[in-house]
Structures are given as structure tokens and as C-alpha cells.
Design a protein around this motif. Structure first.
Motif, PDB file in Angstrom:
ATOM      1  N   ARG A   1       2.060  -7.635  -2.031  1.00 57.04           N
ATOM      2  CA  ARG A   1       2.620  -6.320  -2.325  1.00 57.04           C
ATOM      3  C   ARG A   1       1.783  -5.227  -1.662  1.00 57.04           C
ATOM      4  O   ARG A   1       2.312  -4.290  -1.073  1.00 57.04           O
ATOM      5  CB  ARG A   1       2.622  -6.066  -3.842  1.00 57.04           C
TER       6      ARG A   1
ATOM      7  N   ASN B   1       2.258  -5.219   2.008  1.00 55.25           N
ATOM      8  CA  ASN B   1       3.620  -4.861   2.374  1.00 55.25           C
ATOM      9  C   ASN B   1       3.762  -3.347   2.562  1.00 55.25           C
ATOM     10  O   ASN B   1       4.639  -2.889   3.286  1.00 55.25           O
ATOM     11  CB  ASN B   1       4.591  -5.351   1.301  1.00 55.25           C
TER      12      ASN B   1
ATOM     13  N   SER C   1       6.205  -4.135   6.578  1.00 55.13           N
ATOM     14  CA  SER C   1       7.231  -4.894   5.871  1.00 55.13           C
ATOM     15  C   SER C   1       7.140  -6.353   6.254  1.00 55.13           C
ATOM     16  O   SER C   1       6.938  -6.670   7.424  1.00 55.13           O
ATOM     17  CB  SER C   1       8.615  -4.380   6.244  1.00 55.13           C
ATOM     18  N   GLY C   2       7.303  -7.215   5.279  1.00 54.88           N
ATOM     19  CA  GLY C   2       7.298  -8.630   5.569  1.00 54.88           C
ATOM     20  C   GLY C   2       6.141  -9.366   4.919  1.00 54.88           C
ATOM     21  O   GLY C   2       6.230 -10.572   4.690  1.00 54.88           O
ATOM     22  N   PHE C   3       5.062  -8.647   4.595  1.00 55.37           N
ATOM     23  CA  PHE C   3       3.911  -9.300   3.989  1.00 55.37           C
ATOM     24  C   PHE C   3       4.251  -9.881   2.616  1.00 55.37           C
ATOM     25  O   PHE C   3       3.770 -10.951   2.251  1.00 55.37           O
ATOM     26  CB  PHE C   3       2.738  -8.320   3.859  1.00 55.37           C
ATOM     27  N   SER C   4       5.095  -9.174   1.888  1.00 54.21           N
ATOM     28  CA  SER C   4       5.449  -9.638   0.554  1.00 54.21           C
ATOM     29  C   SER C   4       6.088 -11.020   0.631  1.00 54.21           C
ATOM     30  O   SER C   4       5.690 -11.941  -0.088  1.00 54.21           O
ATOM     31  CB  SER C   4       6.403  -8.623  -0.059  1.00 54.21           C
ATOM     32  N   GLY C   5       7.051 -11.158   1.531  1.00 52.39           N
ATOM     33  CA  GLY C   5       7.719 -12.445   1.696  1.00 52.39           C
ATOM     34  C   GLY C   5       6.789 -13.508   2.249  1.00 52.39           C
ATOM     35  O   GLY C   5       6.812 -14.659   1.817  1.00 52.39           O
TER      36      GLY C   5
ATOM     37  N   ARG D   1       4.592 -14.708  -0.482  1.00 53.13           N
ATOM     38  CA  ARG D   1       5.312 -15.486  -1.487  1.00 53.13           C
ATOM     39  C   ARG D   1       5.634 -16.881  -0.957  1.00 53.13           C
ATOM     40  O   ARG D   1       5.429 -17.877  -1.641  1.00 53.13           O
ATOM     41  CB  ARG D   1       6.583 -14.763  -1.931  1.00 53.13           C
TER      42      ARG D   1
ATOM     43  N   LEU E   1       8.933  -9.165  -8.986  1.00 52.60           N
ATOM     44  CA  LEU E   1       7.725  -8.377  -8.720  1.00 52.60           C
ATOM     45  C   LEU E   1       6.681  -8.603  -9.816  1.00 52.60           C
ATOM     46  O   LEU E   1       5.510  -8.845  -9.533  1.00 52.60           O
ATOM     47  CB  LEU E   1       8.142  -6.913  -8.687  1.00 52.60           C
TER      48      LEU E   1
ATOM     49  N   ALA F   1      12.642  -7.542  -1.400  1.00 52.49           N
ATOM     50  CA  ALA F   1      11.227  -7.531  -1.801  1.00 52.49           C
ATOM     51  C   ALA F   1      10.361  -7.114  -0.621  1.00 52.49           C
ATOM     52  O   ALA F   1       9.384  -6.391  -0.766  1.00 52.49           O
ATOM     53  CB  ALA F   1      10.806  -8.905  -2.308  1.00 52.49           C
ATOM     54  N   ASP F   2      10.739  -7.568   0.580  1.00 55.19           N
ATOM     55  CA  ASP F   2       9.965  -7.220   1.765  1.00 55.19           C
ATOM     56  C   ASP F   2      10.239  -5.807   2.257  1.00 55.19           C
ATOM     57  O   ASP F   2       9.359  -5.147   2.788  1.00 55.19           O
ATOM     58  CB  ASP F   2      10.295  -8.189   2.908  1.00 55.19           C
ATOM     59  N   ASN F   3      11.481  -5.364   2.136  1.00 56.57           N
ATOM     60  CA  ASN F   3      11.871  -4.159   2.867  1.00 56.57           C
ATOM     61  C   ASN F   3      12.159  -2.938   2.013  1.00 56.57           C
ATOM     62  O   ASN F   3      12.486  -1.881   2.533  1.00 56.57           O
ATOM     63  CB  ASN F   3      13.108  -4.467   3.726  1.00 56.57           C
TER      64      ASN F   3
ATOM     65  N   ASP G   1      10.406  -0.821   0.239  1.00 62.42           N
ATOM     66  CA  ASP G   1       9.613   0.398   0.401  1.00 62.42           C
ATOM     67  C   ASP G   1       9.957   1.105   1.701  1.00 62.42           C
ATOM     68  O   ASP G   1      10.188   2.306   1.738  1.00 62.42           O
ATOM     69  CB  ASP G   1       8.117   0.053   0.392  1.00 62.42           C
TER      70      ASP G   1
END
Lengths: 426, 364
Positions: free
Chosen positions: A119, A122, A126-130, A133, B93, B348-350, B352
Motif C-alpha cells: 500500500r 503504491n 501504481s501496481g505495487f499493491s498488486g 499481494r 485493504l 486496489a492497484d489503481n 489512488d
């Protein structure tokens, strides 16, 4: 304290001593200290209260806007090794670093801590969250060689920019929240650039907050000055009655007042209906006066008006009418007498009212949220958004800190121009 | 400071003692309030409290922004909530951040009446190991039947067609759903929508489509706004949650109809906060409240589809209106010809990034 000097003597070194044999100087100091301690005890509750409810939260907010420990804490094997890796080169990190990352992921899986790092990163890209996970899901099954294994889990681990961002944000502190709050970003290798217009939100909002607060302050002043003048010159009976009219909205719930403005200003609202009824505008030309900047300015001017009236009134009340009469008798026109004599005497009230209204409105939040629509929201609405919806508390803290800094700078400028001593709250 | 802390401790110890000696155990259940909490009260809480007199369920309507509050509670080491209702994205989240507990679905939840284990009965809707889905809801459109003439909207493209449907429309003030709909209306096949949104050109194309109606859009933030705007005639068509439209159409009898084309399915369900004060009681309650019959019961009170496959045949009539609820379910075959499932991983990725672009676009 023993003040009866008649009873005191002089000791051998020439010092005055009190009746109980203690040198007067020391006795006086003790008494002073006692008095000081008593005074300190009296202010202690307030001091503690301010410390706990004001300074500690502000310091914690300042801290949150730069804090970045989660990356180094969770990836504690990878981060030290990354420092030796050259992010400006074109080579991916070596197997040792991948192995450390795999170990870190295995540990993070046990502690369920990978998600928070994902999080955090991210926000940078963008993309770090995925990525975090999907890697976390397969963390237990990672086998050497880890480089291939990780890239197989998610091909992003073979992307050098991912590693550059990871290295850049691996320190315990970061400035990236402030950059984001100023509509700028880092390139993966750490150069700062300004976002293009399609990604700029906050700087325009800071300007809007500033000019709208100034406009609201000026409008409040224009409206409050004659009211306060009237209040201060009328006989006490009438002025008390009028004062209640000024204060009545002040005692009404803020939400009620704001909702009343919605009823008045909306498309099918009272004012539009009236304008259509008197044929001033056609039914299809109804004015949009709410859910935009106009709505915010009108409603906030109304909400904050008492904060301008009260200090102005209290200052005007103290200006003797004889000043104006004296000016007139010395040949000044009513206008000159007003501008040269009356107005300068009201400056402390203007100063107090203006600073109250301006500082309250620069952080105002509920009214713009209700009637501001898109063009009438202020920076505090975005702080609230990042606190409760997007949950990017670092960015919220950075925006809040910048706002705090801006208010302090304006306060200092005000002090230099008008002088803070020259202010009278009432 | 220390003294103050001590006194607070004593005070809270006394209050805990008082609660402890009381007969009933209080479970704090956080949900959305309004009609939604009422449906849970009717379907779950009241029957459960009647059967278990030692449990008292207290409704807390602060599910809005619950993740932020949960995070603050964890940081303060003082979790006071027992059970929280969340949309799936927030649950994912919270699960990522370790704010809520993982759940072993097959042991913690009741199997279907025919013995199918819970994990199979919920199937694909188990999008996170921490999240027990209750309902499938959809974000879809309602329009004023009297304001569109003989030419009612039938497809998502009509929302973007100012000639066919002139007048204001209301859309949610965030990127989610609007970008997907813009691309679908622009002729992008549904299975390519998210691939396209992953690219800058795709995002630009979606915003370009939204540009065509931008000055005719009223942006909403709360689910109740579109029904109100429709009832007031301020908008001709607008998006909101299907349950809100159901109540304005069937309960308030407004001249409004549904336009289900490309409704976006999303899930809402339970999460158990880490360190919840009454974990054992909550798990007991959950096992009962998420069984096949109970999920079907909730549909008597509100038009959201039950998340268990085995509940669908049990959906009956509305508790007070007495109308058949099945045709009002977003999952009903007649309504679900074109549907999109909220893409949790993509957003979740995009979220923000795209919300930021969306805000900047709005301000232009």
C-alpha cells in the motif's frame, strides 16, 4: 514574606537578615519562588491540556508526513543490501538481494505485513499493491534460484524501475508526501519533476483556498462594518435587540444554517422561484448558485459574520462620539472626519475580526463539503478525504502541515504590516 | 500524566466490571445505518437475540470510513468493535494491513442445507481470506419515466447520448465505475475494459468520453442523493445502488424505472476486527447469521442478492410490501444480461492514481 524591616537586623557580612535569622535576600527569593510555583500550579492544567490536545497531535502530524519506517522494517534484509546496488545502472539486483527479498516475504507472510508495504509503495507507483499481494500469496513456495522464482511469480520483479522505486523509498523518512502535496513526483531514480496539468490538484486548491478565504474576509468586513456601527451608536435597548439578531444565527446549528442556504439557493429554491415569478429570468434560465464557489462564499460569509461583528462592535463602542464632533467642529467634512478619525480608531477591531475570519475560513470544512460542489471545495476537504476515504494519512499530514505553515507565514506578515499588539478581540 | 492514565484505567475497569456483571453480553456491530441496518436487524439481529437472551447486539452506524477508524483503534490498542460491515474493496485493504482476522470458511461458517461446504457455496465471491460476503449489490441506473418521453434509455450508451436523453444526469464522484462505463459506451468490449484502463491511452479515451457529458453531470457522494435528485426532477437519469432505487420506486412509488445495462456488481459483508473484544461470541453469531436461510431472509427487507448460491431459491416476498423480491434482485437473469464484476485487483492497484486523475479532470 516578612516585610517588616523594622524588626530586621544586619549580620556580620553586612547583609540584612529577617527575624528568623535568614538573610533577607534569600528569604525574598524563597518567597518569590513560592509565588512562582503557585502561579505555575494554576496554569499547569491549561498547560498540560494544551500539550496533550494540541502540541502532541501537531507533532505527531508533522512526523507522519515524513515517516516511512514500514518499508525498512518489513524488508529488513533486502533494504541494507539494496544500498550497494547501483540504481543508475541498467542491471537488475543480484541473486543475493532477490534471496533476501524472498526471505523477507516469507517472514512478512507470517506477520501479515506485506500488504502495508505494498500500500505504501503504491502511492509512489501504481501496481505495487498488486505486486506485493501476488508475491505474498506465493511467498511460502519460493525456492532458489530466487531471481527466477520471483520474476515467475510476478514479472514486475524483473522491472528495474520497480527496484529503483523500492530503493528510493527504503529510508526511514521520505519527502514524497510533500512532493505529492505540491503536485510533483519523483522519477524512479529520484529526480523531481512537476506533474502536468491533468495530474495537478493541490496547488490550484491551495490558491483557491487562499483567495476564497480572503474574499470571504473582505465580504464579512464590508457587511459587518455598517452593522457594528449601527449597533454601537443606537441606544442600548435597540442595540441589544439587534445584537440578538446577530447572535441568533450564531447559536443555531451550523448544519441547519447551511441547509437553509441550500433551500434558498438551489435551482428549485426560493430565490430562483422568486426571480422566475417576477419574470426577471425565464424558467429555463434558473441560476446555479449552490454546489459551486458562489455557494461556498455566500454560506461561509454568513456563518462567519458574527466573528467579524463582535470584535468590531466592541472596539466601536469604546470610541467616544466627541472625537467625531471635534473633527466636524474643526472643519472636517463628515467623510473626512470618518476616514481620518473614526476609521483609524477601528483598526484594532478590523484586525481582530479579519484575522479570526480568515484563519477560521482557511481551514473550513463542513460548509464547503455541503454546498461547495466541485468548484467550491477547499484544501481541508481533501485532507478529510485522504484521512477517511483514501487512507493516505501521510499525504493528509503533508497537506495539513503545508496549510499550517501557510497560516503561520501569513500571521507573521500580518504582524509585520498591522502589528499583532494592535489587535483587540473585545 | 501517569496519574490521569491510572484514573482512566480505574474508571474503565469499573465500567468493564459493570458490563461484566450484567446478564447480557454486548456485541458492537458496525454497519451502514438506515434501511441497510434495518434489514440486518430484521433478518439477523432480532431473531438471534430472541434465541440467545444473553447476547445484546448494539448497532453502530459508522461503517462509513470504517477502515480509518479501525486503523486508529489498532494504533491506540483499543479495539471496541466486534463485527464490521464493509464493502469488499475495503475488506481486502484491511486484510492486507492485518487490521482484521482471517477466517477459515469451512469450519467457521455453516454448510449449505445439502451439505455443500461454505467455501463452495460462496464460491468466487470469497475475494479475500478475511471477508464473509452477505449480499451482492449493484451500482446501476434509474431514470424518470415521465421525463424521457417515448424513448426510454436501454443501454449504457444512452447515458452518454445527450440527443436521445437530454438533461442532467447524476454519476458518482469517483473514477470507479464511471471509467468502465465510459469505455463500454464508447464501444470497448467488456473483457478488454480493464486492460484498456491499464494504459494511458485507455484512461484518456475514457475521460474523453466523459468529457462529452461533463457539463450535464451532477456528481453524487452519498447513495441517497441520486434517488432524491430523481424524485425532485433535478436529473433525468442517474447511477446509484440498486437497493436505493428499489425503495424509491416500490416504497415511495415515484415515476422511476431501472436501467440495468452494465450494472456493476459489488459485495458487502462482514469482517472481524483483530483483537475484537468478544471474539468467541461473534464467531458463534456469524456462523448462524451467514447461513443459507438467514442470507435469504435479508432479501425480504432490501433488494440485494444473497451471496450464497444456495440462498437464491429461498428468496421470498418483501416483509411489508408483499411483492415478489426475485425480479428486483440484481442477480435475476432478466436484469443480469450485461454485468461487470467490480475488479478488486485492478482497483486496489489503481484507485489512488485514477481518483487523483479524476479529481484533476473534474477541476479542469
Amino acid at each position: 514574606m516578612n516585610t517588616d524591616l523594622a524588626q530586621s537586623n544586619v549580620n556580620e557580612s553586612g547583609e540584612m537578615i529577617t527575624a528568623d535569622g535568614v538573610p533577607l535576600r534569600i528569604s525574598l527569593l524563597r518567597a518569590k519562588k513560592r509565588a512562582r510555583n503557585r502561579a505555575l500550579l494554576l496554569v499547569a492544567p491549561l498547560f498540560l491540556f494544551i500539550l496533550v490536545t494540541f502540541f502532541i497531535p501537531i507533532i505527531s502530524m508533522l512526523f507522519r508526513s515524513v515517516e516511512n519506517q514500514v518499508v525498512g522494517d518489513v524488508l529488513h534484509r533486502t533494504v541494507p543490501l539494496l544500498q550497494q546496488w547501483d540504481e543508475h545502472g541498467s542491471d537488475l539486483p543480484n541473486e543475493e538481494i532477490y534471496a533476501a527479498l524472498a526471505e523477507d516475504f516469507k517472514e512478512a507472510f507470517e506477520n501479515k505485513s506485506a500488504g502495508s508495504v505494498g500500500r505504501r509503495l503504491n502511492y509512489e507507483q501504481s501496481g505495487f499493491s498488486g505486486l506485493f499481494r501476488s508475491t505474498n500469496r506465493k511467498a511460502r513456495k519460493l525456492e532458489p534460484p530466487f531471481k527466477e522464482a520471483l520474476i515467475k511469480v510476478d514479472k514486475d520483479w524483473g522491472d528495474i524501475d520497480v527496484w529503483r522505486v523500492l530503493k528510493r523509498e527504503s529510508g526511514s523518512y521520505t519527502l514524497s508526501y510533500y512532493l505529492a502535496a505540491l503536485d510533483s513526483s519523483y522519477t524512479p531514480t529520484g529526480e523531481v519533476y512537476k506533474n502536468d496539468a491533468s495530474n495537478s490538484i493541490y496547488l490550484p486548491l491551495f490558491w483557491r483556498t487562499l483567495w476564497m478565504s480572503l474574499l470571504i474576509t473582505v465580504l464579512c468586513l464590508i457587511l459587518a462594518y455598517p452593522i457594528s456601527y449601527l449597533l454601537s451608536t443606537l441606544p442600548i435597548k435597540t442595540s441589544n435587540l439587534l445584537m440578538i439578531l446577530v447572535l441568533l444565527p450564531f447559536w443555531t446549528s451550523l448544519l441547519v444554517r447551511t441547509s437553509a442556504w441550500i433551500a434558498l439557493l438551489q435551482k428549485e429554491g426560493v430565490i430562483n422561484d422568486l426571480l422566475v415569478a417576477i419574470r426577471f429570468i425565464g424558467d429555463d434560465q434558473r441560476l446555479t448558485m449552490i454546489h459551486n464557489a458562489t455557494g461556498t462564499i455566500v454560506a461561509m460569509t454568513h456563518v462567519l459574520l458574527p466573528f467579524m461583528v463582535l470584535p468590531l462592535y466592541s472596539v466601536m463602542k469604546t470610541i467616544p462620539p466627541s472625537y467625531m464632533r471635534a473633527a466636524r467642529s474643526l472643519g472636517a467634512t463628515p467623510f473626512t472626519a470618518f476616514v481620518r478619525i473614526y476609521m483609524p480608531n477601528t483598526v484594532p477591531g478590523i484586525g481582530a475580526g479579519a484575522i479570526l475570519v480568515f484563519i477560521i475560513s482557511i481551514g473550513y470544512y463542513i460548509t464547503p463539503a455541503l454546498v461547495g460542489g466541485q468548484s467550491g471545495t477547499l484544501i481541508s476537504n481533501f485532507i478529510a478525504y485522504h484521512l477517511s476515504s483514501s487512507l493516505n494519512w501521510g499525504l493528509a499530514a503533508a497537506l495539513g502541515t503545508i496549510l499550517l505553515g501557510a497560516v503561520m507565514v501569513l500571521y507573521i506578515v500580518y504582524d509585520k504590516i498591522v502589528g499583532i499588539d494592535n489587535m483587540k478581540m473585545g | 500524566m501517569k496519574k490521569v492514565f491510572k484514573h482512566t484505567l480505574i474508571a474503565s475497569a469499573i465500567s468493564i466490571g459493570l458490563v461484566g456483571t450484567a446478564v447480557a453480553k454486548d456485541l458492537v456491530v458496525v454497519s451502514w445505518g438506515g434501511a441497510y441496518t434495518a434489514s440486518q436487524q430484521g433478518a439477523y439481529h432480532e431473531p438471534y437475540m430472541a434465541a440467545n437472551p444473553d447476547i445484546k447486539i448494539i448497532n453502530d452506524d459508522s461503517a462509513n470510513g470504517a477502515v480509518a477508524k479501525l486503523r486508529a483503534m489498532q494504533e491506540a490498542n483499543n479495539v471496541t468493535w466486534d463485527l464490521v460491515d464493509m464493502v469488499a474493496a475495503d475488506a481486502i485493504l484491511s486484510c492486507d494491513e492485518g487490521l482484521v482476522d482471517e477466517i477459515d470458511f469451512d469450519t467457521a461458517l455453516a454448510p449449505a442445507p445439502d451439505g455443500t461446504p461454505a467455501s463452495v457455496d460462496f464460491g468466487d465471491l470469497l475475494v479475500s481470506p478475511c471477508f464473509i460476503p452477505q449480499i451482492v449489490y449493484s451500482t446501476t441506473f434509474g431514470y424518470r419515466t415521465d421525463l424521457v418521453g417515448d424513448n426510454p434509455p436501454t443501454s449504457i450508451a444512452d447515458v452518454f447520448d445527450l440527443e436521445k436523453i437530454p438533461g442532467k444526469r447524476s454519476l458518482e464522484k469517483k473514477a470507479i465505475n464511471n471509467l468502465e462505463w465510459a469505455l463500454l459506451a464508447d464501444g470497448v468490449p467488456a473483457d478488454q475494459v480493464y486492460d484498456m484502463l491499464g494504459t494511458d491511452e485507455g484512461v484518456a479515451r475514457a475521460f474523453a468520453k466523459l468529457d462529452t457529458i461533463k457539463d450535464q453531470v451532477i456528481w453524487w457522494e452519498k447513495g441517497a442523493q441520486t434517488p432524491q435528485l430523481l424524485a425532485d426532477g433535478e436529473v433525468v437519469i442517474g447511477s446509484t445502488y440498486n437497493g436505493r432505487l428499489f425503495s424509491v420506486i416500490e416504497e415511495e412509488k415515484q415515476p422511476i424505472a431501472m436501467m440495468w445495462d452494465w450494472q456493476v456488481f459489488d459485495l458487502d459483508g462482514w469482517v472481524v476486527p483483530k483483537d475484537a473484544p468478544n471474539k468467541a461470541e461473534v464467531m458463534e453469531y456469524l456462523k448462524w447469521a451467514t447461513d443459507t436461510q438467514r442470507l435469504a431472509d435479508q432479501a425480504k427487507f432490501i433488494s440485494y442478492g444473497p451471496a450464497r448460491a444456495s440462498s437464491a431459491p429461498l428468496v421470498g416476498k418483501h416483509a411489508t410490501l408483499g411483492i415478489d423480491m426475485a425480479p428486483h434482485m440484481p442477480t435475476d437473469p432478466n436484469n443480469a444480461k450485461n454485468t461487470l464484476l467490480y475488479n478488486f485487483n485492478f482497483w486496489a492497484d489503481n484507485v489512488d492514481d485514477l481518483n487523483e486523475r479524476f479529481t484533476a479532470w473534474l477541476n479542469q
